[in-house]
Design an enzyme around this catalytic site. Sequence first.
Site, PDB file in Angstrom:
ATOM      1  N   ARG A   1     -13.232  -0.685   6.630  1.00  0.00           N
ATOM      2  CA  ARG A   1     -13.654   0.554   7.198  1.00  0.00           C
ATOM      3  C   ARG A   1     -12.968   1.754   6.551  1.00  0.00           C
ATOM      4  NH1 ARG A   1     -12.451  -1.455  13.203  1.00  0.00           N
ATOM      5  NH2 ARG A   1     -11.670  -3.264  12.070  1.00  0.00           N
TER       6      ARG A   1
ATOM      7  N   GLU B   1     -13.252   2.520  -2.571  1.00  0.00           N
ATOM      8  CA  GLU B   1     -12.213   1.895  -1.747  1.00  0.00           C
ATOM      9  C   GLU B   1     -11.181   2.943  -1.343  1.00  0.00           C
ATOM     10  OE1 GLU B   1     -11.207  -0.072   0.246  1.00  0.00           O
ATOM     11  OE2 GLU B   1     -10.070  -1.762  -0.517  1.00  0.00           O
ATOM     12  N   ASP B   2     -10.476   2.687  -0.246  1.00  0.00           N
ATOM     13  CA  ASP B   2      -9.442   3.628   0.182  1.00  0.00           C
ATOM     14  C   ASP B   2      -8.168   3.481  -0.658  1.00  0.00           C
ATOM     15  OD1 ASP B   2      -8.852   1.149   1.317  1.00  0.00           O
ATOM     16  OD2 ASP B   2      -8.532   1.912   3.337  1.00  0.00           O
TER      17      ASP B   2
ATOM     18  N   ASP C   1      -3.800  -1.878  -3.313  1.00  0.00           N
ATOM     19  CA  ASP C   1      -2.422  -2.242  -2.995  1.00  0.00           C
ATOM     20  C   ASP C   1      -2.063  -3.457  -3.868  1.00  0.00           C
ATOM     21  OD1 ASP C   1      -0.046  -2.023  -1.417  1.00  0.00           O
ATOM     22  OD2 ASP C   1      -0.769  -3.575  -0.078  1.00  0.00           O
TER      23      ASP C   1
ATOM     24  N   LYS D   1      -1.322   2.080  -5.267  1.00  0.00           N
ATOM     25  CA  LYS D   1       0.118   1.772  -5.216  1.00  0.00           C
ATOM     26  C   LYS D   1       0.398   0.755  -6.316  1.00  0.00           C
ATOM     27  CE  LYS D   1       0.283   1.613  -0.143  1.00  0.00           C
ATOM     28  NZ  LYS D   1       0.709   0.744   0.971  1.00  0.00           N
TER      29      LYS D   1
ATOM     30  N   PHE E   1       3.702   2.973   3.493  1.00  0.00           N
ATOM     31  CA  PHE E   1       2.517   2.677   4.296  1.00  0.00           C
ATOM     32  C   PHE E   1       1.906   4.005   4.738  1.00  0.00           C
ATOM     33  CE2 PHE E   1      -0.220   1.157   7.612  1.00  0.00           C
ATOM     34  CZ  PHE E   1      -0.739   0.020   7.022  1.00  0.00           C
ATOM     35  N   VAL E   2       0.659   4.230   4.361  1.00  0.00           N
ATOM     36  CA  VAL E   2       0.024   5.519   4.615  1.00  0.00           C
ATOM     37  C   VAL E   2      -1.133   5.408   5.607  1.00  0.00           C
ATOM     38  CG1 VAL E   2       0.702   6.504   2.398  1.00  0.00           C
ATOM     39  CG2 VAL E   2      -1.476   5.280   2.593  1.00  0.00           C
TER      40      VAL E   2
ATOM     41  N   ASP F   1      -6.025   3.491   8.376  1.00  0.00           N
ATOM     42  CA  ASP F   1      -5.424   3.268   9.695  1.00  0.00           C
ATOM     43  C   ASP F   1      -4.078   2.556   9.656  1.00  0.00           C
ATOM     44  OD1 ASP F   1      -6.627   0.665   8.902  1.00  0.00           O
ATOM     45  OD2 ASP F   1      -5.938   0.052  10.890  1.00  0.00           O
TER      46      ASP F   1
ATOM     47  N   ARG G   1      -7.115   7.098  11.690  1.00  0.00           N
ATOM     48  CA  ARG G   1      -8.171   7.248  10.680  1.00  0.00           C
ATOM     49  C   ARG G   1      -8.724   8.673  10.679  1.00  0.00           C
ATOM     50  NH1 ARG G   1      -9.822   2.066   8.836  1.00  0.00           N
ATOM     51  NH2 ARG G   1      -9.724   0.429  10.409  1.00  0.00           N
TER      52      ARG G   1
END
Length: 179
Positions: free
Chosen positions: A45, A102-103, A106, A134, A155-156, A162, A168
């Site tokens: 999401r 994509e957000d 990682d 990252k 961690f963002v 989220d 979000r």
Amino acid sequence: MAERPYVIDKMISAKAIDARIEELAREIKAEFPVGERIVVVGLLRGSFVFIADLVRELGDRDVEVDFLEASSYGNATESSREVRILKDLRGEIEGRNVLVVEDIVDTGHTLNHVIHLLGSRHPKKLKTIALLDKPSRREADFKADWIGFEIPDEFVVGYGIDYAQCNRNLPYIGKVRFT
Ligand code: IMP
Ligand code: MG
């Protein structure tokens, strides 16, 4: 992981995100031929805010929007190597121009898996964009075609991203600091 008390420190402003998306859209348009439709695939999401802003910067192009959901971390900050497809595309991509949105990249396992899967369907062109990267966390051999911002191993949250399904809706990217 149980939720511990935390605060959010602002990391990337809404204005900076906005400006970067304008630049990225220009580069994307240069890569996809004028007159050919682009199928923009958002990974659910976390990409929903990014994809909404990005497609509006592609306003003079013929764009189709589709979504795919891969299994993620659940309600924790731990990575999982096993990637499962929870929701597949509605449309066919064979012979078409595809942009996967994509957000965050990682470990790289999610996009690595998704790109192999979509590649096996023989799109004409398959490109990837991620808002955040990252690189220090990478395990899989994966490189997106476009990255919004490189960030350190923090961690963002925010702008679609989220922590335990919260935050979000923040208009900026912030880092989670446990207190
Ligand atoms: P990867 O497979 O390890 O590259 O995982 C990518 C996915 O993990 C992203 O699409 C996010 O859903 C999630 N993720 C990675 N880092 C963060 C973070 O800092 N905050 C929230 N979600 C994250
Ligand atoms: Mg994700």
